[in-house]
Design a protein around this motif. Structure first.
Motif, PDB file in Angstrom:
ATOM      1  N   LYS A  12       0.827  -1.209   0.000  1.00 25.93           N
ATOM      2  CA  LYS A  12       0.000   0.000   0.000  1.00 25.93           C
ATOM      3  C   LYS A  12       0.863   1.262   0.000  1.00 25.93           C
ATOM      4  O   LYS A  12       2.040   1.238   0.296  1.00 25.93           O
ATOM      5  N   ASN A  13       0.212   2.372  -0.321  1.00 22.21           N
ATOM      6  CA  ASN A  13       0.825   3.687  -0.207  1.00 22.21           C
ATOM      7  C   ASN A  13       0.731   4.079   1.269  1.00 22.21           C
ATOM      8  O   ASN A  13      -0.343   4.397   1.760  1.00 22.21           O
ATOM      9  N   LEU A  14       1.847   4.017   1.977  1.00 24.87           N
ATOM     10  CA  LEU A  14       1.828   4.190   3.427  1.00 24.87           C
ATOM     11  C   LEU A  14       2.119   5.610   3.868  1.00 24.87           C
ATOM     12  O   LEU A  14       2.755   6.390   3.160  1.00 24.87           O
ATOM     13  N   ILE A  15       1.651   5.870   5.065  1.00 24.69           N
ATOM     14  CA  ILE A  15       1.913   7.137   5.723  1.00 24.69           C
ATOM     15  C   ILE A  15       2.468   6.796   7.102  1.00 24.69           C
ATOM     16  O   ILE A  15       2.146   5.758   7.669  1.00 24.69           O
ATOM     17  N   TYR A  30       2.447   3.124  11.209  1.00 23.37           N
ATOM     18  CA  TYR A  30       2.363   3.041   9.748  1.00 23.37           C
ATOM     19  C   TYR A  30       0.960   2.593   9.377  1.00 23.37           C
ATOM     20  O   TYR A  30       0.432   1.641   9.960  1.00 23.37           O
ATOM     21  N   GLU A  32      -2.202   2.870   5.853  1.00 19.24           N
ATOM     22  CA  GLU A  32      -2.457   3.226   4.460  1.00 19.24           C
ATOM     23  C   GLU A  32      -2.926   4.673   4.356  1.00 19.24           C
ATOM     24  O   GLU A  32      -3.772   5.131   5.122  1.00 19.24           O
ATOM     25  N   LYS A  33      -2.374   5.373   3.365  1.00 18.99           N
ATOM     26  CA  LYS A  33      -2.711   6.775   3.157  1.00 18.99           C
ATOM     27  C   LYS A  33      -4.047   6.894   2.442  1.00 18.99           C
ATOM     28  O   LYS A  33      -4.202   6.433   1.310  1.00 18.99           O
ATOM     29  N   SER A  34      -5.001   7.492   3.114  1.00 21.55           N
ATOM     30  CA  SER A  34      -6.281   7.878   2.524  1.00 21.55           C
ATOM     31  C   SER A  34      -6.876   8.945   3.439  1.00 21.55           C
ATOM     32  O   SER A  34      -6.568   8.967   4.638  1.00 21.55           O
ATOM     33  N   ASP A  56       4.800  11.165   4.463  1.00 23.98           N
ATOM     34  CA  ASP A  56       4.820  10.017   3.554  1.00 23.98           C
ATOM     35  C   ASP A  56       6.103   9.241   3.824  1.00 23.98           C
ATOM     36  O   ASP A  56       6.896   9.609   4.699  1.00 23.98           O
ATOM     37  N   MET A  57       6.321   8.169   3.103  1.00 22.03           N
ATOM     38  CA  MET A  57       7.485   7.316   3.359  1.00 22.03           C
ATOM     39  C   MET A  57       8.805   8.003   3.012  1.00 22.03           C
ATOM     40  O   MET A  57       9.860   7.576   3.452  1.00 22.03           O
ATOM     41  N   TYR A  78      -6.109  18.239  -0.596  1.00 18.93           N
ATOM     42  CA  TYR A  78      -6.137  17.010   0.186  1.00 18.93           C
ATOM     43  C   TYR A  78      -6.705  17.288   1.582  1.00 18.93           C
ATOM     44  O   TYR A  78      -7.448  16.472   2.129  1.00 18.93           O
TER      45      TYR A  78
END
Length: 126
Positions: A12-15, A30, A32-34, A56-57, A78
């Motif tokens: 996933k696109n992580l944050i 950590y 998932e970015k949403s 972000d990562m 955003y």
């Protein structure tokens, strides 16, 4: 947390959420970015929290907070998406979602296991 659920995070696109308590201790998480996950994360960690920094990562700022209130978010579009979920949660009209979150220890163990498996596979190919 279950290993299978953690493995899902890697794709996933992580944050990264850095949560600093009133006692000065900082914890890293950590997820998932949403926009909805970010709003839920803020509300799930608002108790005894002085501030949060979400990146972000690549360690670029997504937003920071004072408690449950957003202080700075460079991407204003955003921010509006996040606020659609966050404001109803702050008003008690909506509950935070139960999101998949890994703490620093769980995430590092997951990365170590992934590296070990890759190295093992490479050795077998020799």
């Amino acid at each position: 947390m279950e290993k299978e659920a953690l493995n899902d995070l890697l794709g996933k696109n992580l944050i990264i959420g850095y949560v600093q308590g009133y006692d000065g201790k900082q914890q890293s998480y950590y997820f998932e970015k949403s926009p909805s996950n970010i709003a839920s994360f803020i509300m799930l960690h608002k108790e005894n929290t002085d501030k949060m920094i979400l990146t972000d990562m690549a360690d670029r700022l997504v937003l920071n907070t004072f408690g449950e209130f957003i202080n700075r978010c460079p991407d204003q579009e955003y921010l509006q998406e996040i606020l659609k979920d966050l404001i109803p949660m702050q008003l008690g009209e909506k509950e935070p979602a139960d999101i998949l979150i890994a703490d620093e220890v769980e995430f590092q163990a997951l990365l170590y296991e992934e590296d070990r498996q890759v190295t093992e596979a490479e050795i077998r190919m020799l």
